[in-house]
Design an enzyme around this catalytic site. Structure first.
Site, PDB file in Angstrom:
ATOM      1  N   LYS A 163      -5.929   4.792  18.492  1.00 40.50           N
ATOM      2  CA  LYS A 163      -5.995   5.650  17.301  1.00 40.50           C
ATOM      3  C   LYS A 163      -7.444   6.005  16.979  1.00 40.50           C
ATOM      4  O   LYS A 163      -7.736   7.125  16.521  1.00 40.50           O
ATOM      5  CB  LYS A 163      -5.352   4.933  16.106  1.00 40.50           C
ATOM      6  CG  LYS A 163      -5.379   5.733  14.798  1.00 40.50           C
ATOM      7  CD  LYS A 163      -4.713   7.093  14.936  1.00 40.50           C
ATOM      8  CE  LYS A 163      -4.341   7.740  13.622  1.00 40.50           C
ATOM      9  NZ  LYS A 163      -5.369   7.792  12.599  1.00 40.50           N
ATOM     10  N   GLU A 178     -10.193  14.249  17.327  1.00 38.10           N
ATOM     11  CA  GLU A 178      -9.905  15.109  16.172  1.00 38.10           C
ATOM     12  C   GLU A 178     -11.203  15.662  15.578  1.00 38.10           C
ATOM     13  O   GLU A 178     -11.276  16.851  15.219  1.00 38.10           O
ATOM     14  CB  GLU A 178      -9.143  14.284  15.144  1.00 38.10           C
ATOM     15  CG  GLU A 178      -8.742  14.997  13.876  1.00 38.10           C
ATOM     16  CD  GLU A 178      -8.053  14.027  12.925  1.00 38.10           C
ATOM     17  OE1 GLU A 178      -8.591  13.796  11.820  1.00 38.10           O
ATOM     18  OE2 GLU A 178      -6.989  13.491  13.293  1.00 38.10           O
ATOM     19  N   GLY A 190       0.838  -1.198   0.000  1.00 45.76           N
ATOM     20  CA  GLY A 190       0.000   0.000   0.000  1.00 45.76           C
ATOM     21  C   GLY A 190       0.864   1.235   0.000  1.00 45.76           C
ATOM     22  O   GLY A 190       1.438   1.603   1.034  1.00 45.76           O
ATOM     23  N   ASP A 221       2.048  -2.242  -4.724  1.00 46.30           N
ATOM     24  CA  ASP A 221       0.822  -1.479  -4.851  1.00 46.30           C
ATOM     25  C   ASP A 221       0.247  -1.789  -6.228  1.00 46.30           C
ATOM     26  O   ASP A 221       1.000  -1.988  -7.192  1.00 46.30           O
ATOM     27  CB  ASP A 221       1.079   0.029  -4.701  1.00 46.30           C
ATOM     28  CG  ASP A 221      -0.198   0.819  -4.471  1.00 46.30           C
ATOM     29  OD1 ASP A 221      -0.410   1.303  -3.345  1.00 46.30           O
ATOM     30  OD2 ASP A 221      -0.992   0.958  -5.440  1.00 46.30           O
TER      31      ASP A 221
END
Length: 306
Positions: free
Chosen positions: A170, A177, A7, A30
């Site tokens: 996270k 956020e 990726g 990728d």
């Protein structure tokens, strides 16, 4: 030191460049060949070749979309890797998926670490905030990679706990956020609406960056784009969400922990996409029905669904 990276989008490619600057040999895959070229990594044609190119014990780091794409990669790697190898999921996966992937790979003798990565497009130069989950021995194995990605070897990264904990931390980070972004947006919208004062929004943002309680990196970024486009004419009023805010709100409900700011910030993102239009029209019709209040006419130039 070497790592296989699967990726190479905006985040993955920049991570590859930061690792390579630190002396790490990065072998990358990728589906987009131009992404491989941008990252400057040794290219491979697929996961099987990626694994073959790495020397055991191997570390394969995934930076793929959460959900099915990541699950398919984990399934394939489970059949390709050997006991003692490690898989790292560095994308924004749901922490329960990460717990399942850890159990699946553990049954094959393969280590797993879920690493929440924050820093966006600035991480290549500024470093990334890293939240790792997994067995202590597994995280210790990937510690050199974490140290190179972090803003400094001794800060900006940590092992949060067992498998799933990195992505859980996270997830909550991203929920916070959402709330911070919504608060800044609402505050500046209030300033912009007070036309009688002719407020200079870029100047206000700049002044708040110094000594103010609300100073932050988000405010730094906000100041920069306000200088270029104070009226925000270049942006459509559409705010997407990656899924982490939804997971955070659902987790709050599941645990019975009140999180109204995060939840409402998520709902306002939905509203920005017109997903509250039907309810708003219904309220307008109700006001007309019980109070005879006039309806605002639909702008024909935008169509009936505007």
């Amino acid at each position: 030191m070497e790592v296989g990276l699967v990726g190479l989008g905006r985040m993955g490619a920049n991570m590859a460049l930061r690792w390579q600057a630190g002396g790490v040999r990065v072998t990358g895959f990728d589906a987009d060949e131009t992404a491989i070229a941008r990252a400057g990594v040794a290219p491979v044609a697929g996961l099987a070749q990626l694994v073959a190119e790495l020397r055991p014990p191997r570390t394969v780091w995934l930076m793929l979309p959460a959900g099915e794409v990541t699950a398919l990669a984990v399934n394939e790697l489970a059949g390709l890797l050997a006991p003692g190898d490690i898989v790292v999921d560095g994308a924004n996966s749901w922490y329960r998926d990460s717990q399942r992937h850890a159990a699946q790979l553990s049954a094959c003798g393969i280590g797993f670490s879920d690493v929440g990565v924050s820093g966006g497009v600035w991480g290549r130069d500024e470093g990334y905030g890293l939240m790792a989950g997994g067995d202590a021995q597994v995280v210790a194995r990937i510690e050199p990679l974490l140290r190179l990605l972090a803003p400094a070897p001794d800060r900006g990264w940590l092992r949060c706990g067992p498998a799933g904990s990195g992505h859980f931390v996270k997830m909550v980070h991203n929920g916070i956020e959402y709330g911070l972004m919504a608060a800044y947006a609402e505050g500046f919208a209030l300033l912009q609406a007070k036309e009688e004062f002719s407020l200079d929004l870029p100047a206000i943002a700049e002044s708040w960056r110094h000594g103010s309680v609300v100073r932050s990196w988000l405010l730094d970024l906000t100041t920069e784009f306000l200088r270029c486009d104070p009226a925000l004419e270049s942006a459509a009023p559409w705010v997407s969400d990656s899924g982490a805010g939804r997971w955070t709100a659902l987790e709050a409900i599941e645990q019975g922990v009140p999180a109204p700011v995060i939840s409402l910030a998520l709902m306002m993102r939905f509203a920005s996409r017109g997903e509250g239009d039907y309810a708003a029209r219904m309220q307008a019709m109700m006001r007309q029905a019980f109070g005879g209040h006039a309806l605002r006419e639909v702008d024909d130039s935008q169509g009936s669904d505007a």
